[in-house]
Every structure is written in structure tokens, then in C-alpha cells.
Design an enzyme around this catalytic site. Structure first.
Site, PDB file in Angstrom:
ATOM      1  CG  ASP A  40       3.282   1.152   9.626  1.00  0.00           C
ATOM      2  OD1 ASP A  40       3.017   2.161  10.435  1.00  0.00           O
ATOM      3  OD2 ASP A  40       3.697   1.490   8.402  1.00  0.00           O
ATOM      4  CB  CYS A  68      -4.292  11.490  11.802  1.00  0.00           C
ATOM      5  SG  CYS A  68      -2.736  10.340  11.842  1.00  0.00           S
ATOM      6  NE  ARG A 117       1.145  10.424  10.199  1.00  0.00           N
ATOM      7  CZ  ARG A 117       0.718   9.593   9.492  1.00  0.00           C
ATOM      8  NH1 ARG A 117      -0.462   9.039   9.702  1.00  0.00           N
ATOM      9  NH2 ARG A 117       1.409   8.998   8.532  1.00  0.00           N
ATOM     10  N   PRO A 118       3.331  16.785  11.086  1.00  0.00           N
ATOM     11  CG  PRO A 118       4.866  17.629  12.081  1.00  0.00           C
ATOM     12  CD  PRO A 118       4.106  16.697  12.206  1.00  0.00           C
ATOM     13  NE  ARG A 151      -7.011   4.743   5.994  1.00  0.00           N
ATOM     14  CZ  ARG A 151      -6.380   5.869   6.508  1.00  0.00           C
ATOM     15  NH1 ARG A 151      -6.577   6.102   7.754  1.00  0.00           N
ATOM     16  NH2 ARG A 151      -5.550   6.434   5.903  1.00  0.00           N
ATOM     17  NE  ARG A 173      -0.271  12.548   7.814  1.00  0.00           N
ATOM     18  CZ  ARG A 173      -0.545  13.803   8.348  1.00  0.00           C
ATOM     19  NH1 ARG A 173      -1.455  14.222   8.640  1.00  0.00           N
ATOM     20  NH2 ARG A 173       0.617  14.331   8.136  1.00  0.00           N
ATOM     21  CE  LYS A 213      -1.622   1.459   4.112  1.00  0.00           C
ATOM     22  NZ  LYS A 213      -1.153   2.948   4.552  1.00  0.00           N
ATOM     23  CG  ASN A 214       2.460   2.483   3.494  1.00  0.00           C
ATOM     24  OD1 ASN A 214       1.215   2.856   3.158  1.00  0.00           O
ATOM     25  ND2 ASN A 214       2.782   2.526   4.601  1.00  0.00           N
ATOM     26  CG  ASP A 265       7.865  20.675   9.730  1.00  0.00           C
ATOM     27  OD1 ASP A 265       7.150  19.274   9.637  1.00  0.00           O
ATOM     28  OD2 ASP A 265       9.099  20.579  10.242  1.00  0.00           O
ATOM     29  CG  LEU A 266      10.657  17.466   7.869  1.00  0.00           C
ATOM     30  CD1 LEU A 266      10.739  16.064   8.155  1.00  0.00           C
ATOM     31  CD2 LEU A 266      11.929  18.230   7.948  1.00  0.00           C
TER      32      LEU A 266
HETATM   33  N1  EPU Z   1       7.322  14.375  10.326  1.00  0.00           N
HETATM   34  C1  EPU Z   1       7.540  15.728  10.544  1.00  0.00           C
HETATM   35  N2  EPU Z   1       7.465  16.402   9.531  1.00  0.00           N
HETATM   36  C2  EPU Z   1       6.985  16.467   8.161  1.00  0.00           C
HETATM   37  C3  EPU Z   1       6.966  15.005   7.962  1.00  0.00           C
HETATM   38  C4  EPU Z   1       7.000  13.871   9.055  1.00  0.00           C
HETATM   39  O1  EPU Z   1       8.072  15.979  11.688  1.00  0.00           O
HETATM   40  O2  EPU Z   1       6.961  17.198   7.377  1.00  0.00           O
HETATM   41  C5  EPU Z   1       7.431  13.475  11.193  1.00  0.00           C
HETATM   42  C6  EPU Z   1       6.180  12.614  11.686  1.00  0.00           C
HETATM   43  O3  EPU Z   1       5.085  13.447  12.516  1.00  0.00           O
HETATM   44  C7  EPU Z   1       6.631  11.298  12.266  1.00  0.00           C
HETATM   45  C8  EPU Z   1       7.936  11.247  11.402  1.00  0.00           C
HETATM   46  O4  EPU Z   1       8.236  12.584  11.019  1.00  0.00           O
HETATM   47  O5  EPU Z   1       6.835  11.741  13.644  1.00  0.00           O
HETATM   48  C9  EPU Z   1       8.021  10.286  10.452  1.00  0.00           C
HETATM   49  O6  EPU Z   1       6.711  10.422   9.536  1.00  0.00           O
HETATM   50  P1  EPU Z   1       7.117  10.010   8.142  1.00  0.00           P
HETATM   51  O7  EPU Z   1       6.676  11.203   7.134  1.00  0.00           O
HETATM   52  O8  EPU Z   1       8.015   8.943   7.764  1.00  0.00           O
HETATM   53  O9  EPU Z   1       5.527   9.135   7.747  1.00  0.00           O
HETATM   54  P2  EPU Z   1       4.657   9.409   6.743  1.00  0.00           P
HETATM   55  O10 EPU Z   1       5.162   9.517   5.464  1.00  0.00           O
HETATM   56  O11 EPU Z   1       3.566  10.214   7.142  1.00  0.00           O
HETATM   57  C10 EPU Z   1       4.562   6.680   6.247  1.00  0.00           C
HETATM   58  C11 EPU Z   1       3.557   5.790   6.202  1.00  0.00           C
HETATM   59  C12 EPU Z   1       3.115   5.433   7.572  1.00  0.00           C
HETATM   60  C13 EPU Z   1       4.213   4.821   8.497  1.00  0.00           C
HETATM   61  C14 EPU Z   1       5.368   5.960   8.344  1.00  0.00           C
HETATM   62  C15 EPU Z   1       6.624   5.532   8.997  1.00  0.00           C
HETATM   63  C16 EPU Z   1       2.539   5.956   4.000  1.00  0.00           C
HETATM   64  C17 EPU Z   1       1.182   6.461   3.439  1.00  0.00           C
HETATM   65  N3  EPU Z   1       2.288   5.919   5.490  1.00  0.00           N
HETATM   66  O12 EPU Z   1       4.033   7.569   7.204  1.00  0.00           O
HETATM   67  O13 EPU Z   1       2.255   4.068   7.241  1.00  0.00           O
HETATM   68  O14 EPU Z   1       4.026   4.601   9.608  1.00  0.00           O
HETATM   69  O15 EPU Z   1       5.744   6.363   6.995  1.00  0.00           O
HETATM   70  O16 EPU Z   1       7.198   4.430   8.372  1.00  0.00           O
HETATM   71  O17 EPU Z   1       3.236   5.676   3.299  1.00  0.00           O
HETATM   72  C18 EPU Z   1       0.249   2.804   7.873  1.00  0.00           C
HETATM   73  O18 EPU Z   1       0.513   2.464   6.815  1.00  0.00           O
HETATM   74  O19 EPU Z   1      -0.617   2.546   8.461  1.00  0.00           O
HETATM   75  C19 EPU Z   1       1.070   4.196   8.349  1.00  0.00           C
HETATM   76  C20 EPU Z   1       0.744   4.832   9.276  1.00  0.00           C
END
Ligand code: EPU
Length: 425
Positions: free
Chosen positions: A307, A116, A121-122, A400, A92, A22-23, A124-125
Site C-alpha cells: 500500500d 478490481c 484478487r480471488p 475511500r 470487496r 481503515k484496514n 479461494d483461501l
Molecule cells: N489472495 C488469494 N486468495 C485469497 C485471498 C488473497 O490468492 O483467498 C491473494 C491476493 O490476490 C493477493 C495476496 O493474496 O495477491 C494478498 O492479498 P490479501 O488477502 O492479503 O489482501 P486483502 O486482504 O484483500 C488487504 C488490504 C489491502 C492491502 C492488502 C495487502 C483491507 C481491506 N485491504 O487486502 O489494502 O493492500 O491487504 O496488505 O485490509 C488498501 O487499503 O488500499 C488496500 C488495497
């Protein structure tokens, strides 16, 4: 709404076939927008998040068509560069369209995702990354708007407070693939899904190197072309079935997977006392009785994935001795704990990021409620081992991210059925 009714206590035995990740599927569907052509994607899992992503790109003007398990997306006639809040708030990951739209049309407007169940889950990056590529980024009326005359390569460091970001690495990499010049992404996420998106873009004619390392180099191209692509297997689904074998003292052969993507989990399971054999595309797991408690620290890939933290919590609830889990990615990833306690688990939260799990001899069925995709997996796993019946509500979370989970589980002996939930609001 629907719920699962699970009657536990049956060792799961047989063969499971793993679906596409999925991801990886979600960002690759978004990355198809970069091409402006037809893209054919194989092994896309039919899970509700994928259907939401298809709705998102549908509102932009993309046409998509399934033929059995093959998804064709035509990205040639886009009429909008705006993704509405109604869809972003559902999922998201819809935010993934921002990078490709900005790169192809020099402008994009996407609703800013809120928090969520897993925390704030910001993004900003992502926004800093687009800014460094030369986009003007602003937030107005709940939307992020980006525009640029031209994106240009730059050095971008993408590490946040909780380590590298999967989403920001992918989003910025997608945008950089149509920029002028070379972008270097430092502190990049190393997850296999990031690598799969990079491989997809390269197959379309892109020039990305450094996959699987924390430094990615993206040489921008003028144009990317439509292609046929096969998505990687879902390592989190694989891990869920590995744990299903262990928690039911079962014996499973898991096929069409990539065991190398689950090294951290398999190391924990070997330590725990399970027998695991792997080859390139399949693995066999059986669980013995002499099992050990373990300590797990969740961290970005290649370490133990967040996960699989809820699913392994279910297993450790039935493991003699004291196990500890330290979560480091999400601030609110123990929502499954109060529900596992309803099944009889003895779990103490030391702080927001740490739990001690004192193994109990037996869990017993009860009504419980899922709060997110992986929490729902933890509840299903616990229910498969519990004595008696467990009713799991809010299984739209399961849908999902897991394709036909009850069918796959039934095939290996589980007693699980999906029924309408008469008590749902
Ligand atoms: N973060 C920031 N700023 C940003 C982006 C992220 O501070 O701009 C923080 C997040 O809040 C978190 C950390 O960085 O604390 C890591 O977040 P990441 O961006 O890696 O997560 P994501 O891309 O939002 C994906 C998966 C998640 C999985 C995470 C970590 C998808 C669609 N989602 O989320 O999957 O837990 O990586 O591996 O790929 C799931 O499938 O159930 C799921 C939640």
C-alpha cells in the site's frame, strides 16, 4: 464528481494527527457481529469505505450511531444473513461479514467479489478456510453460500501464491472464534491489522494467541460479549505523510501513530537520506538534500507494504539515480505509473512486477486520474512536489481510505483544494 487542484513546490512543515486504521476498522466492524450485543468503537476513521461497511451491516439489521468520533453498533437484532452484490462490488472488504455471520448464525450468503483495479484478487483461501472449519461452501448465481451444523476447530494453512492473505486470516480467525475446539492457522498474515482484530476479539472474551507471528491459535468460545475498543493508528496514512515530508523537503511531526508499524518504510527513508526520530506514539521526519536512490522489494508485513509502493514511487521519481521496485503482492499495482509519467516521471516497467525509476530533477503539474486509493495518494504526493498546478480527478478513491486528507495537508502548508470536476462523466 470532485477533483483536487494542487499547487506544488511548498515544503510541508508542522504537525499531523493520524486517524484510526481503515484496514483494522473494516474487519472490526464486521467482527462486532460475532457478539450479538452493543459494541463501542473509538477512533474509527470517517472514510467512505467505513460508511460502505456500515451500510452492509445495516442491510443485515445492525443499527449504528456516531457520537463525535465514537461509533456504537448494535448487533442484537439481525434479520438477514445475506450481503448483496450492490455493496460487495463497491468494496470487496464487505466480504468480511461472511466469517462472523457463518459463526453466529451457521449460515451466510455473500456476493462473490469480482476483480478490481489491483488484479483478480480471488477469495479461494477464505472459502478453503471455512470449508476446513466444517462449512459447506458453494458458489451459485454470483453468491458464496456457506452453511454448517457446527463449526469445529482444525489446522488450516492459509498461504496462497502471493504469500499469506490478510483478508483470509482475519475472516477465518473471526469464524473460528465461535467454533468448538481449537483452530490453528498456519502461514497467517502478520499485519498489525490482523493483530488488532485478534485483540478486539480477545477483549470480547475470545481466546486467540500467536498474534504477530505466522501461527495463530484460536480457541473457540460459546459467546463473545460487546465491549468498548480503540482502533490502532493507520500505518499507511502515517507512511503517506512521512513520504509527503520527504518529497517536499519538509519537516513534519506525526502524532498519534505507532512508528514500530512503519519500520520497513522508516528504514528505507533513513537509507534515502531523511532524518527520522521516533518515540512510542510519534515520529519526526525531515529531509536533506543529499539523497540516495534505493531498491525496494514489496512483501507482506513486516516487510515493505504494497500500500506504500505507489506513494514511494512518487518520491523515487525525484530521487537522483536509478531506484528499483519489485511488487510481489498484486498483479496490477502499477496503475499510477502512466499517470506519474504524465507529470514527467521517468519510470520503466521491466515486467508486471518490476519497475526502474530514473530520478528526474523536476516534475511538472498536469491533469491526472486516480485509479485506486494508494495510486491517488501517489498522485497527490507527486503533485505536492511538482512545479505548477496538478488536477487530480476521480478522488472518490482517495476518500475511500484517507480521512480529510486535504484539510490535514492544508494545515501543514500545502496548497490543495477540492472542487467540482466539470469534466467528470
Ligand atoms: N489472495 C488469494 N486468495 C485469497 C485471498 C488473497 O490468492 O483467498 C491473494 C491476493 O490476490 C493477493 C495476496 O493474496 O495477491 C494478498 O492479498 P490479501 O488477502 O492479503 O489482501 P486483502 O486482504 O484483500 C488487504 C488490504 C489491502 C492491502 C492488502 C495487502 C483491507 C481491506 N485491504 O487486502 O489494502 O493492500 O491487504 O496488505 O485490509 C488498501 O487499503 O488500499 C488496500 C488495497
Amino acid at each position: 464528481m470532485e477533483k483536487f487542484i494542487v499547487s506544488g513546490g511548498i515544503p510541508l512543515i508542522g504537525t499531523v494527527h493520524i486517524s484510526g486504521a481503515k484496514n483494522a476498522a473494516l474487519p472490526i466492524i464486521a467482527a462486532s457481529l460475532l457478539t450479538g450485543e452493543k459494541v463501542v468503537l473509538k477512533r474509527i476513521p470517517k472514510v467512505s469505505d467505513v460508511f460502505t461497511m456500515l451500510e452492509v451491516i445495516g442491510t443485515l439489521g445492525c443499527k449504528s450511531k456516531w457520537q463525535n468520533r465514537v461509533l456504537t453498533i448494535d448487533t442484537s437484532n439481525l434479520f438477514s444473513t445475506e450481503a448483496p452484490y450492490e455493496l460487495i462490488k463497491k468494496m470487496r472488504a464487505s466480504y468480511y461479514v461472511l466469517g462472523p455471520l457463518l459463526a453466529r448464525f451457521k449460515q451466510a450468503k455473500v456476493a462473490l467479489p469480482g476483480g478490481c483495479a489491483l488484479g483478480s484478487r480471488p477469495v479461494d483461501l477464505h472459502m478453503n478456510g471455512f470449508n476446513k472449519l466444517g462449512a459447506k461452501v458453494k458458489i451459485e448465481h454470483g453468491y458464496v453460500s456457506c452453511e454448517t451444523k457446527e463449526l469445529h476447530g482444525n489446522r488450516i494453512i492459509l498461504k496462497g501464491l502471493h504469500g499469506p492473505s490478510v483478508g483470509a486470516t482475519i475472516n477465518v480467525m473471526m469464524a473460528a472464534s465461535l467454533a468448538t475446539g481449537v483452530t490453528t492457522i498456519e502461514e497467517a498474515a502478520r499485519e498489525p491489522e490482523v493483530e488488532d482484530v485478534a485483540n478486539f476479539i480477545n477483549a470480547c472474551g475470545g481466546k486467540i494467541t500467536g498474534m504477530g507471528t505466522s501461527i495463530l491459535s484460536v480457541e473457540g468460545c460459546k459467546k463473545l460479549k460487546g465491549i468498548e475498543y480503540n482502533i490502532i493508528p493507520d500505518r499507511i496514512e502515517t507512511g503517506t505523510f512521512v513520504i509527503a515530508a520527504a518529497i517536499t523537503n519538509g519537516r513534519l511531526t506525526i502524532k498519534e501513530t505507532k512508528p514500530e508499524h512503519n519500520r520497513a518504510l522508516l528504514a528505507v527513508l533513513k537509507n534515502y537520506g531523511a532524518q527520522v526520530e521516533t518515540d512510542k506514539t510519534s515520529l519526526r521526519i525531515s529531509s536533506q538534500k543529499e539523497i540516495n536512490s534505493v531498491s525496494i522489494k514489496v512483501a507482506p508485513y513486516p516487510d515493505f507494504p504494497t500500500d506504500l509502493q505507489p506513494p514511494i514511487s512518487a518520491l523515487l521519481s525525484l530521487t537522483p539515480g536509478n531506484s528499483t521496485i519489485v511488487e510481489s503482492i498484486f498483479e496490477n499495482r502499477f496503475m499510477h505509473v502512466p499517470e506519474l509519467r504524465r507529470l514527467g516521471a521517468n519510470i520503466e516497467m521491466l515486467d508486471r512486477y518490476t519497475v526502474i525509476i530514473r530520478g528526474v530533477k523536476q516534475l511538472s503539474g498536469a491533469p491526472v486520474m486516480a485509479s485506486d486509493i494508494r495510486a491517488s495518494a501517489a498522485l497527490i504526493l507527486a503533485a505536492l512536489a511538482a512545479k505548477g498546478e496538478t488536477h487530480i480527478s476521480r478522488i472518490y478513491h482517495t476518500d475511500r481510505g484517507y480521512e480529510h486528507i486535504e484539510k490535514k495537508l492544508s494545515k501543514i502548508g500545502a496548497k490543495i483544494k477540492r472542487v467540482l470536476d466539470p469534466n467528470a462523466p
